[in-house]
Write an enzyme that holds these catalytic residues in place. Structure first.
Site, PDB file in Angstrom:
ATOM      1  N   LYS A  11       0.901  -1.276  -0.082  1.00  0.00           N
ATOM      2  CA  LYS A  11       0.174  -0.046  -0.045  1.00  0.00           C
ATOM      3  C   LYS A  11       0.844   1.339  -0.047  1.00  0.00           C
ATOM      4  CE  LYS A  11       0.626   1.367   4.358  1.00  0.00           C
ATOM      5  NZ  LYS A  11       1.495   2.560   4.803  1.00  0.00           N
ATOM      6  N   ASP A 138      -2.710  -1.636  10.410  1.00  0.00           N
ATOM      7  CA  ASP A 138      -2.962  -1.786   8.726  1.00  0.00           C
ATOM      8  C   ASP A 138      -3.421  -3.016   8.243  1.00  0.00           C
ATOM      9  OD1 ASP A 138      -1.581   0.572   8.867  1.00  0.00           O
ATOM     10  OD2 ASP A 138       0.362  -0.130   8.191  1.00  0.00           O
TER      11      ASP A 138
END
Length: 277
Positions: A11, A138
């Site tokens: 990401k 996350d």
């Protein structure tokens, strides 16, 4: 026995601001995370040994209970009250470590998603995110993917439109950044202006140049080693370049693939890891 292979995608953070710190030491954030095609390859297969084993092409990644993938497997088995917890996990690393690209978290998320598939989707995505949140902030985003406004400690997610068509170049120098140390450095910083996160509305509008102009990362000034990488990307026509997460990887957004490839070549000439996503 059944084997499953998954792509664990990295990401980037198009916007990242720390908005506060809780009494328990966790930080509140406002960030827009966006998955990219740079990924690790995760292979899972059940075994009859009752233990979780990890193999990898990485010489530096821990292969025991310290690994996020291991923690996620153990948490999954606890959740479903599985007695036969034998599992082989093979992690072929392509995402740099200590880079702010969620390399460890996305591996853990792939393990949760993969185990759920091996067990006939016994758990909902919401439950997987709940398990993931206990392992790392996350994890919920990495389980869901796409593009998300993430708030709280990262677990409060609101879907966003993905980026308009573009080319993303990711690069990382030899220096890594410890997430724990990065947050400690933010805490030690004198009072600063908290920037408003306008990225979700800009993604709705879909103007790539405007999106790039609004990119922001509150950690970036703490990692001066990213500047030479940013300079190379900008020299070759990146609409903008910025550090991802707490560092130290940098991503640049390009409209033209050839320009991105030119930057890629110079970065590689300087022996800097770089990949077009």
């Amino acid at each position: 026995m059944k084997t499953i292979t998954l792509k664990a995608k990295a990401k980037i953070n198009l916007f990242l601001e720390i908005t506060g710190k809780r009494e328990n030491g966790y930080h509140d954030i406002s960030t827009v995370m966006h998955e990219i095609d740079l990924c690790d390859d995760i292979t899972l297969s059940k075994n009859d040994t009752g233990t979780v084993t990890i193999t990898s092409n990485s010489a530096t990644m821990p292969l025991d209970e310290r690994n996020i993938a291991y923690k996620c497997a153990a948490a999954f088995f606890d959740e479903i009250n599985e007695e036969n917890t034998g599992l082989n996990i093979d992690i072929q690393k392509h995402i740099p470590m200590e880079a702010g690209l969620a390399g460890g978290s996305t591996d853990g998320a792939a393990v949760l998603n993969g185990l759920n598939e091996l067990y006939n989707n016994i758990l909902s995505k919401e439950k997987l995110c709940e398990i993931g949140k206990r392992v790392g902030a996350d994890l919920p985003f990495c389980i869901m993917g796409g593009a998300m406004l993430c708030e709280g400690i990262g677990e409060i997610m609101t879907p966003c439109p993905v980026l308009p068509e573009c080319v993303i170049l990711v690069a990382k120098g030899k220096e890594g950044v410890s997430t724990k140390e990065a947050y400690a450095n933010i805490d030690a910083t004198p009072s600063r202006e908290i920037k408003e996160n306008k990225m979700p509305s800009l993604l709705e509008k879909g103007d790539l140049k405007e999106i790039c102009r609004a990119m922001y990362n509150c950690f970036e000034y703490l990692v001066p080693s990213v500047e030479p990488i940013k300079e190379i990307m900008n020299k070759y026509g990146a609409l903008n370049s910025m550090m991802s997460g707490s560092g130290s990887a940098v991503f640049g957004i390009f409209e033209d693939k050839q320009k991105a490839e030119n930057a890629l070549n110079e970065l590689k000439d300087k022996e800097i890891f770089a990949a077009i996503c």
